[in-house]
Design a protein around this motif. Structure first.
Motif, mmCIF file in Angstrom:
data_model
loop_
_atom_site.group_PDB
_atom_site.id
_atom_site.type_symbol
_atom_site.label_atom_id
_atom_site.label_comp_id
_atom_site.label_asym_id
_atom_site.label_seq_id
_atom_site.Cartn_x
_atom_site.Cartn_y
_atom_site.Cartn_z
ATOM 1 N N ILE A 12 -23.309 45.014 1.998
ATOM 2 C CA ILE A 12 -22.323 44.443 1.070
ATOM 3 C C ILE A 12 -22.165 45.386 -0.110
ATOM 4 O O ILE A 12 -22.975 45.381 -1.049
ATOM 5 C CB ILE A 12 -22.755 43.043 0.603
ATOM 6 C CG1 ILE A 12 -22.999 42.135 1.802
ATOM 7 C CG2 ILE A 12 -21.693 42.438 -0.316
ATOM 8 C CD1 ILE A 12 -23.562 40.777 1.445
ATOM 9 N N GLU A 13 -21.146 46.202 -0.068
ATOM 10 C CA GLU A 13 -20.899 47.217 -1.079
ATOM 11 C C GLU A 13 -19.475 47.083 -1.611
ATOM 12 O O GLU A 13 -18.567 46.660 -0.888
ATOM 13 C CB GLU A 13 -21.080 48.619 -0.468
ATOM 14 C CG GLU A 13 -22.496 48.944 -0.028
ATOM 15 C CD GLU A 13 -23.362 49.421 -1.193
ATOM 16 O OE1 GLU A 13 -22.852 49.470 -2.327
ATOM 17 O OE2 GLU A 13 -24.541 49.755 -0.939
ATOM 18 N N PRO A 14 -19.238 47.456 -2.892
ATOM 19 C CA PRO A 14 -17.882 47.374 -3.453
ATOM 20 C C PRO A 14 -16.802 48.034 -2.597
ATOM 21 O O PRO A 14 -15.723 47.442 -2.440
ATOM 22 C CB PRO A 14 -18.038 48.054 -4.820
ATOM 23 C CG PRO A 14 -19.456 47.790 -5.200
ATOM 24 C CD PRO A 14 -20.233 47.845 -3.919
ATOM 25 N N GLN A 60 -26.667 36.102 8.433
ATOM 26 C CA GLN A 60 -26.627 35.725 7.032
ATOM 27 C C GLN A 60 -25.954 36.795 6.181
ATOM 28 O O GLN A 60 -25.255 36.483 5.216
ATOM 29 C CB GLN A 60 -28.043 35.456 6.509
ATOM 30 C CG GLN A 60 -28.068 34.812 5.127
ATOM 31 C CD GLN A 60 -27.337 33.489 5.079
ATOM 32 O OE1 GLN A 60 -27.562 32.615 5.926
ATOM 33 N NE2 GLN A 60 -26.433 33.336 4.108
ATOM 34 N N ALA A 61 -26.132 38.054 6.539
ATOM 35 C CA ALA A 61 -25.493 39.140 5.789
ATOM 36 C C ALA A 61 -23.976 39.005 5.832
ATOM 37 O O ALA A 61 -23.286 39.213 4.822
ATOM 38 C CB ALA A 61 -25.922 40.494 6.347
ATOM 39 N N PHE A 62 -23.439 38.646 7.007
ATOM 40 C CA PHE A 62 -21.992 38.458 7.114
ATOM 41 C C PHE A 62 -21.534 37.264 6.279
ATOM 42 O O PHE A 62 -20.513 37.330 5.576
ATOM 43 C CB PHE A 62 -21.589 38.259 8.576
ATOM 44 C CG PHE A 62 -20.112 38.061 8.759
ATOM 45 C CD1 PHE A 62 -19.259 39.152 8.822
ATOM 46 C CD2 PHE A 62 -19.569 36.792 8.861
ATOM 47 C CE1 PHE A 62 -17.893 38.976 8.975
ATOM 48 C CE2 PHE A 62 -18.214 36.608 9.014
ATOM 49 C CZ PHE A 62 -17.372 37.702 9.074
ATOM 50 N N LEU A 63 -22.275 36.160 6.345
ATOM 51 C CA LEU A 63 -21.927 34.974 5.549
ATOM 52 C C LEU A 63 -22.004 35.296 4.054
ATOM 53 O O LEU A 63 -21.150 34.842 3.269
ATOM 54 C CB LEU A 63 -22.852 33.812 5.900
ATOM 55 C CG LEU A 63 -22.766 33.301 7.346
ATOM 56 C CD1 LEU A 63 -23.806 32.214 7.584
ATOM 57 C CD2 LEU A 63 -21.365 32.792 7.663
ATOM 58 N N ASP A 64 -22.988 36.085 3.657
ATOM 59 C CA ASP A 64 -23.111 36.493 2.251
ATOM 60 C C ASP A 64 -21.938 37.379 1.833
ATOM 61 O O ASP A 64 -21.462 37.296 0.697
ATOM 62 C CB ASP A 64 -24.426 37.238 2.026
ATOM 63 C CG ASP A 64 -25.638 36.332 2.143
ATOM 64 O OD1 ASP A 64 -25.473 35.097 2.106
ATOM 65 O OD2 ASP A 64 -26.758 36.871 2.286
ATOM 66 N N PHE A 65 -21.489 38.230 2.750
ATOM 67 C CA PHE A 65 -20.345 39.098 2.482
ATOM 68 C C PHE A 65 -19.088 38.256 2.226
ATOM 69 O O PHE A 65 -18.336 38.490 1.267
ATOM 70 C CB PHE A 65 -20.132 40.031 3.671
ATOM 71 C CG PHE A 65 -18.953 40.956 3.557
ATOM 72 C CD1 PHE A 65 -18.822 41.809 2.476
ATOM 73 C CD2 PHE A 65 -17.986 40.977 4.545
ATOM 74 C CE1 PHE A 65 -17.732 42.677 2.368
ATOM 75 C CE2 PHE A 65 -16.901 41.836 4.459
ATOM 76 C CZ PHE A 65 -16.767 42.684 3.368
ATOM 77 N N ALA A 66 -18.868 37.262 3.064
ATOM 78 C CA ALA A 66 -17.719 36.373 2.880
ATOM 79 C C ALA A 66 -17.827 35.611 1.562
ATOM 80 O O ALA A 66 -16.839 35.443 0.842
ATOM 81 C CB ALA A 66 -17.610 35.400 4.055
#
Length: 315
Positions: free
Chosen positions: A245-247, A31-37
């Motif tokens: 997920i960072e700038p 989910q972290a990867f999907l949220d990043f996208a």
């Protein structure tokens, strides 16, 4: 900085982006990867951003390509969302794209490069270490050892980059030293990393898990660190989180996407074992398209002698 206020350079083209993650059996990591996208797409929705995974979970690369085809695209930017250029980046992802091209011969892929060692990520880790100083002023950096933990790869070139990154992070930091270790495949493993760190008789060890997102292996790192704290209560062990997920990560991603659109992707392959073996005609670049590994199965590199015997061989 809130992600919504992040200003990224404009894209030259409106070409869809296939974001290819490694994949994990951990639902939070997936989910972290999907949220990043999703976060990246929300900053700039001018073209489709389609996340997919190489292995262990879905959607697959083939699923992502099929989605681009269904929307009528024939030109696709494909980016490996990976920290270092190892076998997955060089072979496994590209072989999956080759398979997709057989099903969709009209597609033209523009393959980008991994994230690599960047000033943005170094700055992020330095800022996190500075924040840690604010919360723990009792133990100075001179009494602290950094322990940087990489994923570990069967590619010596990628493993060497982890050591380079650790050295760059340590230079000018005033920490006692930095030790580099890995959670799998290559050596030294994490437990040996702790042993080496303790040789310096520090009052504190700071663990840096050099991973993009959480997952099974990140959880394993934290569990081993907790056990080490129990076994050695005289040394404070601090664990920083994975990158997340960072700038800076979004900024690097934009740079890589622009590179693919402008045809400016460059990689240094001088010490790549696959290139070395191909040049010497010892091995060909043929690779099994169906290679997938399960992190829970046997460890072919657990024995150090076996590791040294095999590591420079190309598949």
């Amino acid at each position: 900085m809130p992600l919504s206020s992040l200003q990224l350079p404009a894209l030259p083209l409106f070409r869809p982006l296939l974001m290819i993650g490694h994949g994990t059996k951990d639902s939070q990591g997936r989910q972290a990867f999907l949220d990043f996208a999703q976060a990246y797409h929300e900053i700039d929705s001018s073209r489709p951003v389609i996340p997919c995974f190489l292995e262990l979970t879905t959607p697959t690369i083939a699923d992502g390509v099929a989605e681009c085809v269904a929307q009528g695209y024939t030109e696709i930017s494909a980016l490996p969302i990976l920290l270092f250029a190892a076998r997955h980046n060089k072979f496994d992802v590209t072989n999956e794209l080759d398979r997709c091209r057989q099903s969709h011969p009209q597609i033209n892929f523009h393959y980008g490069r991994h994230f690599g060692i960047t000033s943005e990520l170094l700055k992020l880790w330095k800022e996190r270490l500075a924040q840690l100083d604010l919360h723990n002023k009792q133990i100075p950096r001179e009494e602290t050892v950094l322990l940087l933990v990489g994923r570990g790869s069967s590619d010596p070139d990628a493993n060497a980059d982890v050591y380079k990154l650790a050295r760059l992070l340590w230079e000018g930091s005033n920490y006692k030293t930095v030790e580099t270790c890995f959670i799998g495949i290559t050596h030294p493993r994490l437990e040996v990393g702790f042993e080496r760190a303790r040789l310096y008789q520090p009052k504190r060890i700071i663990v840096l898990p050099y991973f993009l997102f959480t997952g099974v292996l990140v959880a394993k790192i934290f569990a081993i660190a907790a056990q080490q704290q129990t076994n050695h209560p005289e040394i404070l062990i601090n664990c920083l989180p994975e990158i997340g997920i960072e700038p800076p990560l979004l900024q690097i991603l934009r740079n890589r996407e622009i590179e693919t659109q402008l045809g400016e992707v460059q990689m240094n392959c001088e010490m790549c074992k696959f290139r070395i073996n191909a040049v010497s005609n010892v091995h060909s670049h043929h690779h099994d398209h169906h290679h997938h590994h399960d992190h829970a199965v046997t460890d072919p590199y657990e024995n150090l002698q076996t590791y040294h015997d095999k590591i420079w061989q190309a598949p």
